[in-house]
Design a protein around this motif. Structure first.
Motif, mmCIF file in Angstrom:
data_model
loop_
_atom_site.group_PDB
_atom_site.id
_atom_site.type_symbol
_atom_site.label_atom_id
_atom_site.label_comp_id
_atom_site.label_asym_id
_atom_site.label_seq_id
_atom_site.Cartn_x
_atom_site.Cartn_y
_atom_site.Cartn_z
ATOM 1 N N LEU A 1 45.705 -46.408 -8.618
ATOM 2 C CA LEU A 1 46.441 -45.988 -9.803
ATOM 3 C C LEU A 1 47.316 -47.113 -10.341
ATOM 4 O O LEU A 1 47.396 -47.329 -11.559
ATOM 5 N N ASP A 2 47.971 -47.839 -9.444
ATOM 6 C CA ASP A 2 48.776 -48.987 -9.878
ATOM 7 C C ASP A 2 47.904 -50.012 -10.602
ATOM 8 O O ASP A 2 48.276 -50.530 -11.667
ATOM 9 N N ARG A 3 46.742 -50.293 -10.025
ATOM 10 C CA ARG A 3 45.836 -51.273 -10.629
ATOM 11 C C ARG A 3 45.309 -50.782 -11.979
ATOM 12 O O ARG A 3 45.213 -51.543 -12.948
ATOM 13 N N LEU A 4 44.985 -49.495 -12.051
ATOM 14 C CA LEU A 4 44.479 -48.893 -13.286
ATOM 15 C C LEU A 4 45.443 -49.117 -14.444
ATOM 16 O O LEU A 4 45.071 -49.652 -15.501
ATOM 17 N N PHE A 5 46.694 -48.724 -14.248
ATOM 18 C CA PHE A 5 47.629 -48.790 -15.364
ATOM 19 C C PHE A 5 48.136 -50.211 -15.609
ATOM 20 O O PHE A 5 48.503 -50.546 -16.738
ATOM 21 N N SER A 6 48.112 -51.064 -14.580
ATOM 22 C CA SER A 6 48.429 -52.468 -14.785
ATOM 23 C C SER A 6 47.376 -53.126 -15.669
ATOM 24 O O SER A 6 47.695 -53.888 -16.602
ATOM 25 N N GLU A 7 46.107 -52.821 -15.394
ATOM 26 C CA GLU A 7 45.019 -53.387 -16.199
ATOM 27 C C GLU A 7 45.073 -52.863 -17.632
ATOM 28 O O GLU A 7 44.837 -53.615 -18.587
ATOM 29 N N ILE A 8 45.394 -51.600 -17.789
ATOM 30 C CA ILE A 8 45.489 -51.018 -19.137
ATOM 31 C C ILE A 8 46.651 -51.645 -19.903
ATOM 32 O O ILE A 8 46.526 -51.979 -21.092
ATOM 33 N N ARG A 9 47.780 -51.829 -19.223
ATOM 34 C CA ARG A 9 48.933 -52.462 -19.882
ATOM 35 C C ARG A 9 48.571 -53.874 -20.355
ATOM 36 O O ARG A 9 48.894 -54.273 -21.478
ATOM 37 N N GLU A 10 47.881 -54.602 -19.484
ATOM 38 C CA GLU A 10 47.540 -55.987 -19.815
ATOM 39 C C GLU A 10 46.583 -56.060 -20.992
ATOM 40 O O GLU A 10 46.718 -56.927 -21.869
ATOM 41 N N LYS A 11 45.615 -55.137 -21.056
ATOM 42 C CA LYS A 11 44.582 -55.217 -22.095
ATOM 43 C C LYS A 11 44.979 -54.503 -23.384
ATOM 44 O O LYS A 11 44.694 -54.981 -24.484
ATOM 45 N N TYR A 12 45.657 -53.346 -23.255
ATOM 46 C CA TYR A 12 45.931 -52.517 -24.438
ATOM 47 C C TYR A 12 47.419 -52.374 -24.754
ATOM 48 O O TYR A 12 47.779 -51.997 -25.873
ATOM 49 N N GLY A 13 48.270 -52.600 -23.762
ATOM 50 C CA GLY A 13 49.706 -52.542 -24.007
ATOM 51 C C GLY A 13 50.333 -51.178 -23.917
ATOM 52 O O GLY A 13 51.552 -51.057 -23.746
ATOM 53 N N ARG A 14 49.522 -50.114 -23.987
ATOM 54 C CA ARG A 14 50.090 -48.770 -24.025
ATOM 55 C C ARG A 14 48.989 -47.741 -23.767
ATOM 56 O O ARG A 14 47.798 -48.059 -23.834
ATOM 57 N N VAL A 15 49.422 -46.502 -23.516
ATOM 58 C CA VAL A 15 48.524 -45.342 -23.478
ATOM 59 C C VAL A 15 49.116 -44.298 -24.416
ATOM 60 O O VAL A 15 50.274 -43.906 -24.268
ATOM 61 N N ASP A 16 48.310 -43.845 -25.368
ATOM 62 C CA ASP A 16 48.757 -42.828 -26.315
ATOM 63 C C ASP A 16 48.355 -41.421 -25.891
ATOM 64 O O ASP A 16 49.023 -40.443 -26.238
ATOM 65 N N VAL A 17 47.242 -41.336 -25.171
ATOM 66 C CA VAL A 17 46.728 -40.038 -24.716
ATOM 67 C C VAL A 17 46.280 -40.184 -23.270
ATOM 68 O O VAL A 17 45.525 -41.105 -22.935
ATOM 69 N N LEU A 18 46.744 -39.275 -22.417
ATOM 70 C CA LEU A 18 46.310 -39.236 -21.013
ATOM 71 C C LEU A 18 45.753 -37.860 -20.719
ATOM 72 O O LEU A 18 46.465 -36.858 -20.839
ATOM 73 N N PHE A 19 44.468 -37.812 -20.360
ATOM 74 C CA PHE A 19 43.842 -36.567 -19.938
ATOM 75 C C PHE A 19 43.642 -36.652 -18.433
ATOM 76 O O PHE A 19 42.744 -37.317 -17.947
ATOM 77 N N ALA A 20 44.531 -35.984 -17.677
ATOM 78 C CA ALA A 20 44.451 -35.963 -16.213
ATOM 79 C C ALA A 20 43.436 -34.891 -15.831
ATOM 80 O O ALA A 20 43.768 -33.714 -15.662
ATOM 81 N N ASN A 21 42.206 -35.326 -15.693
ATOM 82 C CA ASN A 21 41.073 -34.415 -15.573
ATOM 83 C C ASN A 21 40.428 -34.430 -14.193
ATOM 84 O O ASN A 21 39.798 -33.454 -13.791
ATOM 85 N N ALA A 22 40.581 -35.525 -13.438
ATOM 86 C CA ALA A 22 39.881 -35.657 -12.161
ATOM 87 C C ALA A 22 40.266 -34.530 -11.207
ATOM 88 O O ALA A 22 41.441 -34.198 -11.055
ATOM 89 N N GLY A 23 39.265 -33.955 -10.585
ATOM 90 C CA GLY A 23 39.532 -32.877 -9.631
ATOM 91 C C GLY A 23 38.271 -32.495 -8.879
ATOM 92 O O GLY A 23 37.165 -32.913 -9.235
ATOM 93 N N ILE A 24 38.438 -31.715 -7.830
ATOM 94 C CA ILE A 24 37.315 -31.223 -7.036
ATOM 95 C C ILE A 24 37.418 -29.705 -6.947
ATOM 96 O O ILE A 24 38.485 -29.129 -7.167
#
Length: 249
Positions: free
Chosen positions: A67-90
């Motif tokens: 998760l840390d790597r995910l949002f670090s990479e997103i920050r570096e490439k896009y700078g922000r997140v406008d929409v988060l769909f927390a969908n992963a589940g079992i």
């Protein structure tokens, strides 16, 4: 009209089912979409299918380093997140008397802990007035047999939706929940029941559903897209139940 144009959207568990259908809808609405999956090969195939407005990042929501790597990479490439769909589940099902500690722990580990920390880790990169959507389930309200632990995790997600809506409102961040009913996805192949039992369960749910059918992933995607857009600008803490009327009628 493209209602998510220039928005950066993240969908966890976005390589199949509701997550993939939502990625398609977000892209059609103009968003740049990042999907996650634990399986790199599947992720690559789905990103190729979605096109150049999609990016895949391999991540397991139960792994804090991922998760840390995910949002670090997103920050570096896009700078922000406008929409988060927390969908992963079992969704493994089990009769109550057969539930093991491993079954209980794995469901809460992914569906509650994973979702909770997905949102927490996203906070530094969430834009002001961002939209967060949590994927719950109608089973949190319906009391269906063999879903005791799964339903409890989804009730926890619904509760988190209320609390996070209150806590994040000073930043203008809206937090809402979508609660699907019976939806035709590959998740049904992973519930841990025999095909006959799955078919019987689905028939029981359809019988209780006024529209007399299961839903389609694109129908839930449309609901999520509404919550993601400015059309839902006065929605926060809400739970949109998309179940064909199963628990509403």
């Amino acid at each position: 009209m493209k209602k998510l144009i220039e928005k950066v959207a993240v969908i966890t568990g976005g390589s199949s089912g509701i997550g993939l259908a939502t990625a398609r809808r977000f892209i059609a609405d103009g968003a740049q979409v990042i999907i996650t999956s634990r399986n790199q090969c599947i992720l690559d195939a789905k990103v190729a299918e979605l096109g150049d407005r999609a990016k895949g990042i391999r991540a397991d929501v139960t792994d804090m380093n991922d998760l840390d790597r995910l949002f670090s990479e997103i920050r570096e490439k896009y700078g922000r997140v406008d929409v988060l769909f927390a969908n992963a589940g079992i969704a493994p099902f089990s009769p109550f008397e057969a539930v093991t500690e491993d079954h209980f722990d794995s469901l809460f580990h992914t569906n509650v802990r994973g979702l909770f920390f997905t949102v927490q880790k996203a906070l530094p990169v969430l834009s002001e007035n961002a939209s967060v959507i949590l994927n719950a389930s109608v089973v949190a309200q319906s009391g269906l047999p063999n879903t005791s632990v799964y339903a409890a995790t989804k009730a926890a997600v619904r509760s988190l939706g209320r609390t996070l809506a209150a806590e994040l409102s000073p930043r203008g961040i809206r937090v809402n929940v979508v609660s699907p009913g019976l939806i035709e996805t590959s998740l049904w192949e992973k519930v841990g029941l025999s095909k006959n039992d799955v078919d019987a369960f689905a028939a029981q749910v359809v019988e209780q559903t006024p529209l007399r059918r299961a839903g389609k992933p694109h129908e839930i995607a449309a609901t999520v897209a509404f919550l993601a857009s400015d059309d839902a600008s006065y929605f926060t803490g809400a739970d949109l139940v998309a179940d064909g009327g199963m628990v509403q009628v």
